[in-house]
Design a protein around this motif. Structure first.
Motif, PDB file in Angstrom:
ATOM      1  N   GLY A 135       0.775  -1.234   0.000  1.00 14.11           N
ATOM      2  CA  GLY A 135       0.000   0.000   0.000  1.00 14.11           C
ATOM      3  C   GLY A 135       0.801   1.276   0.000  1.00 14.11           C
ATOM      4  N   ALA A 136       2.118   1.205  -0.117  1.00 13.83           N
ATOM      5  CA  ALA A 136       2.968   2.402  -0.110  1.00 13.83           C
ATOM      6  C   ALA A 136       3.803   2.410  -1.374  1.00 13.83           C
ATOM      7  CB  ALA A 136       3.857   2.422   1.123  1.00 13.83           C
ATOM      8  N   MET A 137       3.407   3.197  -2.365  1.00 17.60           N
ATOM      9  CA  MET A 137       4.119   3.191  -3.645  1.00 17.60           C
ATOM     10  C   MET A 137       3.797   4.454  -4.414  1.00 17.60           C
ATOM     11  SD  MET A 137       1.701   0.234  -5.263  1.00 17.60           S
ATOM     12  CE  MET A 137       1.775  -0.617  -3.684  1.00 17.60           C
ATOM     13  N   ASP A 138       4.748   4.895  -5.244  1.00 17.37           N
ATOM     14  CA  ASP A 138       4.495   6.066  -6.070  1.00 17.37           C
ATOM     15  C   ASP A 138       5.680   6.290  -7.005  1.00 17.37           C
ATOM     16  OD1 ASP A 138       3.112   8.194  -7.073  1.00 17.37           O
ATOM     17  OD2 ASP A 138       3.206   9.416  -5.251  1.00 17.37           O
ATOM     18  N   TRP A 139       5.392   7.003  -8.103  1.00 18.00           N
ATOM     19  CA  TRP A 139       6.455   7.521  -8.959  1.00 18.00           C
ATOM     20  C   TRP A 139       7.072   8.735  -8.282  1.00 18.00           C
ATOM     21  CZ3 TRP A 139       8.159   4.930 -13.102  1.00 18.00           C
ATOM     22  CH2 TRP A 139       7.319   3.980 -13.685  1.00 18.00           C
ATOM     23  N   LEU A 140       8.389   8.854  -8.346  1.00 20.12           N
ATOM     24  CA  LEU A 140       9.096   9.981  -7.770  1.00 20.12           C
ATOM     25  C   LEU A 140       9.626  10.873  -8.885  1.00 20.12           C
ATOM     26  CD1 LEU A 140      11.294   8.069  -5.151  1.00 20.12           C
ATOM     27  CD2 LEU A 140       8.896   8.770  -4.953  1.00 20.12           C
ATOM     28  N   THR A 141       9.793  12.142  -8.585  1.00 23.82           N
ATOM     29  CA  THR A 141      10.470  12.987  -9.558  1.00 23.82           C
ATOM     30  C   THR A 141      11.971  12.725  -9.468  1.00 23.82           C
ATOM     31  OG1 THR A 141      10.795  14.852  -8.044  1.00 23.82           O
ATOM     32  CG2 THR A 141       8.693  14.744  -9.265  1.00 23.82           C
ATOM     33  N   VAL A 142      12.642  12.787 -10.583  1.00 22.78           N
ATOM     34  CA  VAL A 142      14.082  12.580 -10.590  1.00 22.78           C
ATOM     35  C   VAL A 142      14.777  13.668  -9.782  1.00 22.78           C
ATOM     36  CG1 VAL A 142      16.141  12.522 -12.048  1.00 22.78           C
ATOM     37  CG2 VAL A 142      14.075  11.304 -12.756  1.00 22.78           C
ATOM     38  N   THR A 143      14.306  14.913  -9.919  1.00 20.70           N
ATOM     39  CA  THR A 143      14.935  15.995  -9.157  1.00 20.70           C
ATOM     40  C   THR A 143      14.750  15.805  -7.656  1.00 20.70           C
ATOM     41  OG1 THR A 143      12.928  17.324  -9.475  1.00 20.70           O
ATOM     42  CG2 THR A 143      14.743  17.688 -11.013  1.00 20.70           C
ATOM     43  N   GLY A 144      13.566  15.343  -7.250  1.00 24.76           N
ATOM     44  CA  GLY A 144      13.337  15.083  -5.834  1.00 24.76           C
ATOM     45  C   GLY A 144      14.192  13.954  -5.311  1.00 24.76           C
ATOM     46  N   TYR A 145      14.309  12.889  -6.098  1.00 26.74           N
ATOM     47  CA  TYR A 145      15.143  11.750  -5.706  1.00 26.74           C
ATOM     48  C   TYR A 145      16.599  12.172  -5.576  1.00 26.74           C
ATOM     49  CZ  TYR A 145      17.997   7.576  -6.310  1.00 26.74           C
ATOM     50  OH  TYR A 145      18.958   6.618  -6.159  1.00 26.74           O
ATOM     51  N   GLU A 146      17.112  12.886  -6.566  1.00 25.72           N
ATOM     52  CA  GLU A 146      18.523  13.245  -6.558  1.00 25.72           C
ATOM     53  C   GLU A 146      18.859  14.279  -5.492  1.00 25.72           C
ATOM     54  OE1 GLU A 146      19.670  14.303 -10.527  1.00 25.72           O
ATOM     55  OE2 GLU A 146      19.687  12.221 -11.208  1.00 25.72           O
ATOM     56  N   ALA A 147      17.882  15.091  -5.105  1.00 21.69           N
ATOM     57  CA  ALA A 147      18.117  16.094  -4.068  1.00 21.69           C
ATOM     58  C   ALA A 147      18.027  15.506  -2.662  1.00 21.69           C
ATOM     59  CB  ALA A 147      17.111  17.236  -4.204  1.00 21.69           C
ATOM     60  N   ALA A 148      17.336  14.376  -2.508  1.00 21.37           N
ATOM     61  CA  ALA A 148      17.192  13.746  -1.192  1.00 21.37           C
ATOM     62  C   ALA A 148      18.530  13.167  -0.736  1.00 21.37           C
ATOM     63  CB  ALA A 148      16.129  12.653  -1.255  1.00 21.37           C
ATOM     64  N   ARG A 149      18.604  12.878   0.543  1.00 27.06           N
ATOM     65  CA  ARG A 149      19.821  12.294   1.101  1.00 27.06           C
ATOM     66  C   ARG A 149      19.479  11.025   1.873  1.00 27.06           C
ATOM     67  NH1 ARG A 149      21.520  14.689  -2.207  1.00 27.06           N
ATOM     68  NH2 ARG A 149      23.042  16.400  -2.273  1.00 27.06           N
ATOM     69  N   PRO A 150      20.399  10.054   1.916  1.00 24.58           N
ATOM     70  CA  PRO A 150      20.146   8.850   2.715  1.00 24.58           C
ATOM     71  C   PRO A 150      19.923   9.205   4.174  1.00 24.58           C
ATOM     72  CG  PRO A 150      22.031   8.528   1.259  1.00 24.58           C
ATOM     73  CD  PRO A 150      21.687   9.992   1.193  1.00 24.58           C
ATOM     74  N   ASP A 151      19.118   8.416   4.846  1.00 27.97           N
ATOM     75  CA  ASP A 151      18.830   8.669   6.251  1.00 27.97           C
ATOM     76  C   ASP A 151      20.115   8.583   7.076  1.00 27.97           C
ATOM     77  OD1 ASP A 151      16.360   8.741   8.261  1.00 27.97           O
ATOM     78  OD2 ASP A 151      17.927   7.477   9.125  1.00 27.97           O
ATOM     79  N   PRO A 152      20.320   9.511   8.027  1.00 27.35           N
ATOM     80  CA  PRO A 152      21.560   9.497   8.813  1.00 27.35           C
ATOM     81  C   PRO A 152      21.714   8.274   9.709  1.00 27.35           C
ATOM     82  CG  PRO A 152      20.018  11.139   9.658  1.00 27.35           C
ATOM     83  CD  PRO A 152      19.474  10.674   8.353  1.00 27.35           C
ATOM     84  N   LEU A 153      20.621   7.560   9.990  1.00 28.89           N
ATOM     85  CA  LEU A 153      20.717   6.337  10.789  1.00 28.89           C
ATOM     86  C   LEU A 153      20.829   5.084   9.927  1.00 28.89           C
ATOM     87  CD1 LEU A 153      18.161   6.840  13.722  1.00 28.89           C
ATOM     88  CD2 LEU A 153      20.634   7.209  13.721  1.00 28.89           C
ATOM     89  N   ALA A 154      21.013   5.261   8.626  1.00 29.30           N
ATOM     90  CA  ALA A 154      21.005   4.108   7.722  1.00 29.30           C
ATOM     91  C   ALA A 154      22.020   3.037   8.128  1.00 29.30           C
ATOM     92  CB  ALA A 154      21.261   4.566   6.286  1.00 29.30           C
ATOM     93  N   GLU A 155      23.243   3.455   8.424  1.00 34.03           N
ATOM     94  CA  GLU A 155      24.289   2.482   8.760  1.00 34.03           C
ATOM     95  C   GLU A 155      24.079   1.892  10.149  1.00 34.03           C
ATOM     96  OE1 GLU A 155      26.365   1.439   6.646  1.00 34.03           O
ATOM     97  OE2 GLU A 155      26.324   2.973   5.071  1.00 34.03           O
ATOM     98  N   ALA A 156      23.634   2.723  11.088  1.00 35.63           N
ATOM     99  CA  ALA A 156      23.475   2.264  12.475  1.00 35.63           C
ATOM    100  C   ALA A 156      22.182   1.486  12.680  1.00 35.63           C
ATOM    101  CB  ALA A 156      23.507   3.458  13.425  1.00 35.63           C
ATOM    102  N   GLY A 157      21.215   1.663  11.788  1.00 33.09           N
ATOM    103  CA  GLY A 157      19.893   1.079  11.977  1.00 33.09           C
ATOM    104  C   GLY A 157      19.864  -0.407  12.280  1.00 33.09           C
ATOM    105  N   PRO A 158      20.550  -1.249  11.487  1.00 31.27           N
ATOM    106  CA  PRO A 158      20.492  -2.687  11.768  1.00 31.27           C
ATOM    107  C   PRO A 158      20.954  -3.048  13.179  1.00 31.27           C
ATOM    108  CG  PRO A 158      21.332  -2.316   9.561  1.00 31.27           C
ATOM    109  CD  PRO A 158      21.244  -0.962  10.219  1.00 31.27           C
TER     110      PRO A 158
END
Length: 258
Positions: free
Chosen positions: A153-176
């Protein structure tokens, strides 16, 4: 009063969470290998799919180190249209995140090789053994569209500019590590979060995701499994800050439940 002898708090307002663009960038950041679809040269118009190690550049565009002998390279040279699928690993793939990046493959010029080499070897150090072979070259998928699925139930097309401007979550590495620690050592705390902050009569709870804005629980009640997102009271950007906030939230839940 619930059947478990406590008064469950009313569910909190919908907890904030990172945008789909942020989640997609985080998925690309954490991943190492995707599935590349190219247009077959041998069978015109037919998709050809292969396993593809990659490294994202600073805009989240995947970099490939591929040999001229590889079928996908020959396909790209004839028709640059391609897609890369990157999926979150796990036992229930349809419930997990995945992103499809669509675009055109482009062989990088010599001027861009040094930066691509550094980024790629940081993700795939074993490639040092063939990265400088004459028949290998760096390619990049220049994006034309992005499709993200965050689970059921969570899905959508993203804009390329929005995707490229976003940044990985700062907890990405520590999360696991945070998730593993909470599930192993603090099962009671997770149940209390689910009851007080999630408004569920939890019998068991498991943390399944964490990010700068909150975390997700898989909660078992007497009527089945439920998902519940719990927001942090403030954004956290480090593992230590996450630990402090989780302790403060637990203390607050104990006061509310007493």
């Amino acid at each position: 009063m619930s059947r478990h002898g406590h008064t469950a708090g009313a569910p909190e307002p919908t907890a904030p969470e990172p945008s789909f663009a942020e989640q997609a960038r985080t998925l690309l950041h954490l991943g190492r290998t995707g599935t590349l679809g190219t247009v077959s040269r041998r069978h015109p118009g037919h998709p050809f799919v292969s396993v593809m190690p990659y490294a994202p550049d600073e805009r989240g565009r995947p970099l490939f180190l591929i040999s001229t002998l590889a079928m996908h390279t020959q396909n790209l040279e004839a028709d640059p249209r391609a897609s890369l699928l990157v999926a979150q690993p796990g036992a229930d793939p349809l419930a997990l995140a995945r992103v499809t990046l669509m675009g055109r493959g482009r062989r990088l010029p010599a001027a861009d090789r040094a930066g691509a080499r550094e980024a790629y070897l940081a993700r795939h150090p074993n490639a040092i053994h063939w990265v400088d072979f004459d028949d290998f070259a760096f390619w990049r998928l220049d994006l034309g569209d992005v499709y993200f699925v965050g689970g059921f139930g969570a899905m959508d097309w993203l804009t390329v500019t929005g995707y490229e401007a976003a940044r990985p979550d700062p907890l990405a590495e520590a999360g696991p590590g945070i998730i593993e620690h909470m599930n192993r050592d603090h099962a009671d705390a997770l149940i209390l979060y689910a009851r007080v902050l999630g408004g569920l009569s939890a019998e068991a709870a498991e943390m399944v995701a964490v990010d700068r804005l909150g975390f997700k629980l898989r909660v078992r009640t007497d009527d089945g499994l439920h998902g519940r997102r719990i927001g942090f009271p403030a954004e956290v950007t480090t593992a230590e800050a996450c630990r402090v906030v989780l302790i403060e939230m637990l203390a607050g839940c104990r006061r509310r439940a007493s």
